[in-house]
Write an enzyme that holds these catalytic residues in place. Structure first.
Site, short mmCIF file in Angstrom:
data_model
loop_
_atom_site.label_atom_id
_atom_site.label_comp_id
_atom_site.label_asym_id
_atom_site.label_seq_id
_atom_site.Cartn_x
_atom_site.Cartn_y
_atom_site.Cartn_z
N GLU A 150 0.38 -1.32 -0.16
CA GLU A 150 -0.09 0.19 0.19
C GLU A 150 0.80 1.00 0.15
OE1 GLU A 150 -3.34 0.21 2.77
OE2 GLU A 150 -3.11 1.96 2.15
N LYS A 273 -4.27 -0.61 13.57
CA LYS A 273 -4.92 0.25 13.72
C LYS A 273 -6.38 0.15 13.58
CE LYS A 273 -6.02 2.58 9.23
NZ LYS A 273 -5.68 2.74 7.68
N GLU A 277 -11.56 3.83 9.47
CA GLU A 277 -11.02 3.64 7.51
C GLU A 277 -11.36 2.12 7.05
OE1 GLU A 277 -7.32 5.01 6.89
OE2 GLU A 277 -7.87 7.01 5.94
N LYS A 351 0.83 10.49 14.19
CA LYS A 351 1.14 11.22 12.76
C LYS A 351 1.51 12.19 12.99
CE LYS A 351 -1.10 8.52 9.06
NZ LYS A 351 -1.57 8.38 8.14
N ASP A 356 -3.05 13.98 7.22
CA ASP A 356 -2.37 12.94 6.70
C ASP A 356 -1.07 13.31 6.43
OD1 ASP A 356 -1.89 10.52 5.90
OD2 ASP A 356 -3.38 10.23 5.34
N GLU A 378 4.80 9.15 14.23
CA GLU A 378 4.90 8.28 12.80
C GLU A 378 5.19 9.15 11.75
OE1 GLU A 378 1.56 5.54 12.25
OE2 GLU A 378 1.87 5.77 10.00
N GLU A 384 4.10 9.04 -0.61
CA GLU A 384 3.05 8.76 -1.08
C GLU A 384 1.91 10.14 -0.88
OE1 GLU A 384 -0.52 7.99 2.79
OE2 GLU A 384 -1.90 8.38 1.17
N TRP A 524 -14.44 12.71 3.33
CA TRP A 524 -12.78 12.33 3.39
C TRP A 524 -12.72 13.31 4.98
CZ3 TRP A 524 -11.06 7.26 3.97
CH2 TRP A 524 -11.57 6.80 2.68
O1 GCW Z 1 -4.69 8.12 4.31
C1 GCW Z 1 -4.27 6.97 4.33
C2 GCW Z 1 -3.48 6.29 3.52
C3 GCW Z 1 -3.47 4.33 3.70
C4 GCW Z 1 -2.85 4.14 5.13
C5 GCW Z 1 -3.42 5.23 6.19
C6 GCW Z 1 -2.96 4.88 7.29
C7 GCW Z 1 -1.90 2.17 5.54
O2 GCW Z 1 -3.61 7.14 2.55
O3 GCW Z 1 -2.95 4.37 2.00
O4 GCW Z 1 -3.09 3.24 5.38
O5 GCW Z 1 -3.40 6.54 5.86
O6 GCW Z 1 -1.97 5.69 7.70
O7 GCW Z 1 -3.55 3.74 7.83
#
Ligand code: GCW
Length: 662
Positions: A150, A273, A277, A351, A356, A378, A384, A524
């Protein structure tokens, strides 16, 4: 004479020539000091001896070792040093003594010595002493068992294929030594989105397979961890519930840990996690995050394992019409009230930014806010939102700013590292591509992650210069020009991608290339709400109130559009296009200018790279050149789409009359 025979698996061909997969451990032929012997005390791990032996040959050539030599490199353990720390210093008799606090310390000491020498620093004056600021320095892979990754931009997984564990031993050994050379001590090998067959990685059948990977990493002082699905008891063994207060679920995890530790005695723990999502989790079962995390923590605790519990939790099914919800507020709102409720072997993994991994974000207000709970920072090494390893992007430059970001009481985030923030994780940017990272220069990001994880106060400039020397040698022209090109690349990308902290104008499907309203009417929670008059979200106390999650002094700075750092202006404020920036330009004119400049900067980068042609190995030169051309196309696309979008939105032309498409 060699102190011991190297095992077959550890032989890495160190040819005289550059090979992309040697990354920053290239052969270099530096000036030969004098022959040396290698001596070591009995408690020094074999791999430190091997790496020292091979590494010195790589730098100075075969003849560096001579059993009759008067001087020696001696390796030893010195328990008086801080954990994992080392000292490498001249022994006063023409040799060098490398002391490590423990087995890992000697390995890091050897790599530090090699780094010094490969960078051309004087053999006789070698004197380095260091210990890591952050005890747990982890790489997170988002690899799936089907072999895909991913957000991976460098080929398929190093670890998995066709639904199972499958790897090339030599390649994993190479990877482990690259990671150890930059101080990494743990690795999560699978994706946090644990779906389908990936759930079975902790099944009775697959644990022994995973253990084979752990066996390789262990030699280099790297502990293996796994991402797990919170509902594993239900999904793997058909238990009626994964409820963290249910005795059956609790004992299932206990038994599972016993099983894992039988095969992987130094297993580092679980990365989880939940509740986000499309993942289930404790919240969906009416339990708290702490109740969920502690259940896993208590199963791991007897074995010394850790739970990295991700805080990337928000409502991803938001109604765009509802402006009362503000996505960046979610993690703090959820976790801050639970501070102190988590067991001591839980790390809340946050994060760096509250959104994000955008090009520009403030630091998450949750970092440092949890006074009684351990945290893990993180970072995302895989690009990405930052160019997919097609566009050049220096993450070291970005992280330097992340570490410098104020975190209250006059402290920067770097001051909290190793203290309130006990671990740091980086999402891997590597795959099966020959050069590991797709874009050869993206190796610099992996390198920088390790170096900054070890010491968050190192400068982006220093680690980038180091990487260039280690990778392309001591050529003066390259050493002078390339670090600067890499370091500036972050700003260049920001100019055409996301000026003033806007973010999210990317293609929703894959996050590369422009789509100004791609996210605007989705669920989102990522909106810029551009109208013909204004743009941005008001996150001040008068708006969504997000600024209130920061300490008072930081909130005050962010509250006011005049004191808010300009690069974050549209992250915190909704402003008219006519708003005047410090440069005297309007906000709209700045957007136009930045996009034109972005393209010009990429053209300048290409020019600079061309001038280095004779000084860079052919393979690297060709592949980077190709990517720079692709980057130029991307920058032009961004320029034209974004400028046209705002011109159509506002009807206000570029005051410099450059081409915009009406
Ligand atoms: O925004 C998202 C990314 C996903 C990722 C997620 C996360 C692994 O687009 O690809 O999933 O963050 O960090 O959990």
């Amino acid at each position: 004479m060699r102190p011991r025979q190297r095992r077959e698996a550890f032989i890495i061909e160190c040819g005289a020539n550059y090979k992309e997969h040697f990354a920053w451990l290239q052969p270099c032929g530096n000036a030969f000091p004098h022959p040396l012997r290698l001596v070591s005390s009995a408690d020094v791990p074999a791999i430190a001896i091997d790496e020292c032996w091979e590494g010195m040959k790589r730098i100075f050539g075969e003849n560096i070792w001579n059993n009759e030599a008067a001087s020696a490199i001696s390796l030893e353990i010195d328990g008086s040093l801080s954990r994992e720390g080392y000292r490498a210093a001249s022994d006063g008799a023409g040799g060098i003594r490398v002391s490590g606090a423990d087995a890992s310390g000697v390995i890091y000491g050897v790599f530090a010595l090699l780094r010094e020498l490969a960078c051309g620093r004087c053999f006789y004056g070698a004197n380095v002493e260091s210990s890591p600021k952050v005890p747990l320095r982890i790489i997170n892979h988002w690899d799936r068992t089907d072999g895909t990754i991913e957000r991976g931009y460098a080929g398929d997984s190093l670890f998995f294929k066709d639904g199972g564990v499958s790897f090339d031993v030599a390649r994993i050994v190479e990877y482990a030594r690259l990671l150890a050379s930059i101080g990494i001590n743990a690795i999560v090998v699978n994706n946090v989105n644990v779906n389908g067959n990936d759930i079975r990685l902790i099944s009775k059948e697959m644990i022994p397979e995973v253990a084979k990977l752990a066996d390789i990493f262990r030699v280099y002082g790297i502990r293996l961890a796994l991402s797990v699905h919170f509902e594993s008891p239900v999904m793997l063994d058909c238990l009626p519930s994964a409820d963290p207060l249910d005795e059956n679920a609790i004992s299932w995890w206990k038994r599972k840990c016993e099983e894992i530790y039988r095969f992987i005695p130094d297993f580092a723990g679980f990365l989880v996690k939940v509740d986000s999502e499309f993942r289930g989790g404790p919240q969906a079962l009416g339990r708290s995050q702490a109740e969920g995390a502690n259940m896993l923590a208590r199963a791991l605790q007897p074995f010394g394992g850790i739970v990295w519990w991700r805080c990337f939790i928000y409502n991803n099914l938001q109604d765009w019409r509802d402006s009362s919800i503000d996505r960046p507020k979610a993690p703090y709102e959820l976790f801050k009230p639970q501070d102190g409720l988590f067991d001591s072997n839980v790390m809340l993994q946050v994060k760096n930014g509250p959104s994000d991994f955008q090009v520009r974000e403030p630091n998450s207000p949750l970092l440092g806010a949890m006074k009684h709970t351990k945290e893990c920072l993180e970072l995302q090494i895989t690009q990405e939102y930052t160019g997919h390893q097609i566009d050049l992007y220096s993450l070291a430059s970005q992280w330097e700013e992340v570490f410098a970001f104020p975190s209250g009481s006059g402290r920067a985030l770097s001051d909290l590292m190793g203290d309130e923030i006990a671990s740091i994780a980086g999402v891997a940017n590597v795959g099966l591509d020959d050069n590991w990272t797709g874009h050869t220069l993206a190796q610099a990001n992996l390198y920088a992650f390790g170096r900054l994880a070890w010491n968050p106060r190192l400068s982006a400039k220093d680690v980038t210069e180091e990487w260039v020397k280690l990778t392309f040698g001591l050529d003066k022209k390259v050493n002078e020009a390339l670090p600067d090109m890499i370091l500036r690349s972050r700003k260049v990308y920001e100019k055409y991608n996301s000026p003033l902290g806007l973010g999210w104008m990317v293609n929703v499907a894959h996050h590369y290339g422009p789509s100004p309203e791609g996210y605007e009417f989705t669920k989102w929670g990522t909106y810029h709400r551009a109208s013909c008059k204004a743009i941005g979200i008001d996150r001040t106390a008068k708006g969504t109130g997000f600024t209130r999650q920061y300490s008072a002094e930081i909130a005050r700075m962010l509250e006011d559009a005049r004191t808010c750092p300009e690069e974050l202006l549209l992250y915190f404020h909704r402003l008219p296009y006519s708003f005047e920036l410090k440069s005297g330009e309007t906000l709209l004119q700045h957007i136009y200018d930045a996009h034109f400049e972005g393209v010009e900067d990429v053209e300048a980068m290409i020019e600079l790279w061309r001038r280095l042609e004779k000084h860079i190995p052919k393979t690297a030169f060709a592949s980077v050149s190709k990517r720079l051309e692709m980057q130029l196309e991307n920058a032009k696309e961004w320029r034209d789409v974004i400028n046209t979008y705002f011109f159509r939105m506002t009807g206000i032309p570029d005051k410099r009359r450059r081409k915009i498409y009406p």
